[in-house]
Design a protein around this motif. Structure first.
Motif, short mmCIF file in Angstrom:
data_model
loop_
_atom_site.label_atom_id
_atom_site.label_comp_id
_atom_site.label_asym_id
_atom_site.label_seq_id
_atom_site.Cartn_x
_atom_site.Cartn_y
_atom_site.Cartn_z
N ARG A 259 -0.55 -2.12 -4.54
CA ARG A 259 -1.96 -2.56 -4.54
C ARG A 259 -2.81 -1.63 -5.40
O ARG A 259 -3.73 -2.08 -6.09
CB ARG A 259 -2.50 -2.61 -3.10
N LYS B 278 -5.53 4.42 -2.08
CA LYS B 278 -4.32 4.04 -1.34
C LYS B 278 -4.57 4.03 0.16
O LYS B 278 -4.19 3.08 0.85
CB LYS B 278 -3.18 5.01 -1.67
N SER C 118 0.83 -1.21 0.00
CA SER C 118 0.00 0.00 0.00
C SER C 118 0.86 1.26 0.00
O SER C 118 0.59 2.22 -0.72
CB SER C 118 -0.93 0.00 1.22
N LEU D 83 -6.82 1.05 1.10
CA LEU D 83 -6.10 -0.21 1.09
C LEU D 83 -5.13 -0.30 2.27
O LEU D 83 -4.94 -1.37 2.86
CB LEU D 83 -5.34 -0.36 -0.23
N LEU D 84 -4.51 0.82 2.64
CA LEU D 84 -3.62 0.85 3.79
C LEU D 84 -4.39 0.56 5.07
O LEU D 84 -3.92 -0.17 5.95
CB LEU D 84 -2.91 2.20 3.88
#
Length: 474
Positions: free
Chosen positions: A130, A323, A125, A326-327
């Motif tokens: 990703r 981002k 991430s 996803l993190l």
């Protein structure tokens, strides 16, 4: 609130966000008890481990979801993922059988896999790997993820969300065993003592669904939540009046004191690195890769599908702050491994909160607070009947089908992968597997029609990875 979550910019209010958070929580509150049941073989591995996994479930869901709300400002809720938890339980059982270790030690060893998965995803991430994978999914496939998730939700609502056991066996399901029966008499014969409960379930499910439809038609905010509450009331009344069952019986001897001592002894920071190496490095690496692939595409599919329902995707099918989202998901998985549960992922039931009007991270933060409170009020959360949540899942599933209109039905390279995905997700029960099959179909069609050069290198790599996953038996 407005400065932190940009409420006005997203066309929402504090009240709407709180209602959405409550709706999502109620829709997925089942995971609080079901996850420890699955990971401990329904308590067969000891009450201490069950208590530890129960607290890990609540804490990891609360922390991961709070990060999603505060960092990504998205109304998505996380918890230990279904499917992944069953796979985790199988790995633990096999690890115990192969090495001779106890189930508890094997469980602590398997947590290492989840820990490594979380670390990998955090790095992916941070370095935008990703996000690059998300962008490698063709636009047509991305547009079809939302509707495919919608059909999957409807399939869960009608199919697997409610399983009824009886003297004749089980579980019996609404679509397969009730509506799928040749006659009502045959259904009654097959289900035996479970037939009255099945009838109550079906009535509850449809009444709740139509209440949601009626309220939403009149633009009542919180229609999904109110529909679930009405459905719950009907179910509780039906149990008391027609089945002679006290729907609140489990509250009489329920304990509201969190079993932190059990968690400390069994799961909290109990990563057993030495134990996991007992199965060999090759097997361990294979398991890590398998967990990563399933979780990655389940998460991507849920985020993209739910975001499309909330109109959060731009004209290219991309979600702003992907981002950060996803993190947040990766942090949830890492937290789960440290507290003591299987992979934490974004739940598809988040779509129910989006349908209730949730548009910002305030929805997620409120749901996170409810998961945290569940440490003390788990018995209350457990009385929400599955039939009531089915009403919400079916309705939200219907709403998510709307994105099909964005798919170009005149372009076979778009419609064929989407059609495969529409079938694959509900049948396989996996968002990731549905996306994988769609990618394979898309890539093969491009190669067969002379458009191979239009397919990106990363798309080819993802296609090969899924082919290996599906067909290479190790």
């Amino acid at each position: 609130m407005d400065k932190l979550f940009k409420l006005k910019e997203n066309g929402t209010t504090v009240r709407t966000e709180l209602m959405a958070g409550l709706t999502t929580f109620m829709t997925m509150a089942y995971i609080i008890a079901l996850n420890p049941n699955i990971l401990t073989n329904f308590g067969a591995e000891g009450q201490n481990l069950w208590n530890g996994v129960f607290l890990a479930t609540c804490l990891s869901a609360a922390i991961g979801t709070a990060v999603m709300g505060l960092v990504a400002n998205k109304p998505f809720v996380m918890a230990p993922g279904m499917g992944l938890n069953s796979f985790f339980a199988v790995v633990v059982a096999n690890l115990a059988a192969i090495t001779g270790m106890s189930y508890l030690v094997s469980f602590q060893s398997a947590l290492v896999i989840t820990f490594i998965e979380g670390v990998i995803f955090i790095l992916f991430s941070i370095f935008n790997i990703r996000e690059a994978i998300v962008n490698a999914i063709p636009l047509g496939v991305r547009l079809g993820i939302g509707p495919a998730v919608g059909i999957m939700l409807m399939n869960i609502g009608f199919g697997s969300n409610v399983g009824i056991y009886a003297d004749t066996g089980g579980p019996f399901y609404v679509m397969r065993d009730f509506f799928g029966a040749l006659t009502a008499a045959y259904a009654k014969q097959e289900m035996g003592s479970g037939y009255p409960m099945m009838v109550l379930t079906v009535v509850t499910m449809f009444v709740g669904f139509f209440v949601i439809v009626a309220l939403d038609f009149r633009h009542v905010k919180g229609a999904v939540l109110f529909g679930m509450l009405v459905a719950s009331g009907i179910y509780w009344a039906g149990e008391a009046i027609f089945l002679g069952v006290n729907p609140f019986a489990n509250l009489e001897n329920a304990s509201f004191i969190p079993p932190f001592k059990d968690m400390v002894e069994t799961t909290l920071f109990k990563l057993n690195f030495a134990g996991i190496t007992e199965i060999g490095w090759f097997t361990m690496i294979t398991l890590i890769i398998t967990f990563c692939i399933i979780d990655m595409f389940d998460t991507i599919g849920t985020l993209v599908g739910t975001a499309s329902r909330a109109n959060m995707l731009d004209e290219n099918g991309n979600m702003p702050q992907m981002k950060e989202a996803l993190l947040s998901d990766a942090i949830g998985t890492l937290t789960g491994s440290l507290t003591g549960t299987s992979t934490v992922t974004t739940f598809v039931e988040s779509a129910s909160g989006v349908a209730a009007g949730g548009r910002t991270g305030l929805t997620a933060v409120f749901a996170a607070l409810l998961f945290l409170a569940s440490i003390f009020i788990a018995p209350i959360a457990a009385i929400i009947p599955a039939a009531a949540t089915s009403s919400a899942l079916i309705y939200v599933g219907v709403l998510m089908l709307g994105n099909l209109q964005k798919v170009n039905f005149n372009d076979l390279s778009q419609i064929l992968p989407v059609c495969v995905m529409l079938l694959a997700m509900p049948i396989s029960g996996s968002i990731g597997h549905g996306i994988g099959l769609a990618l394979i179909v898309y890539t093969v069609i491009a190669m067969c029609t002379g458009n191979a050069k239009k397919v990106s290198l990363l798309t080819y790599i993802l296609t090969i990875l899924f082919l290996v996953k599906f067909f290479l038996a190790l």
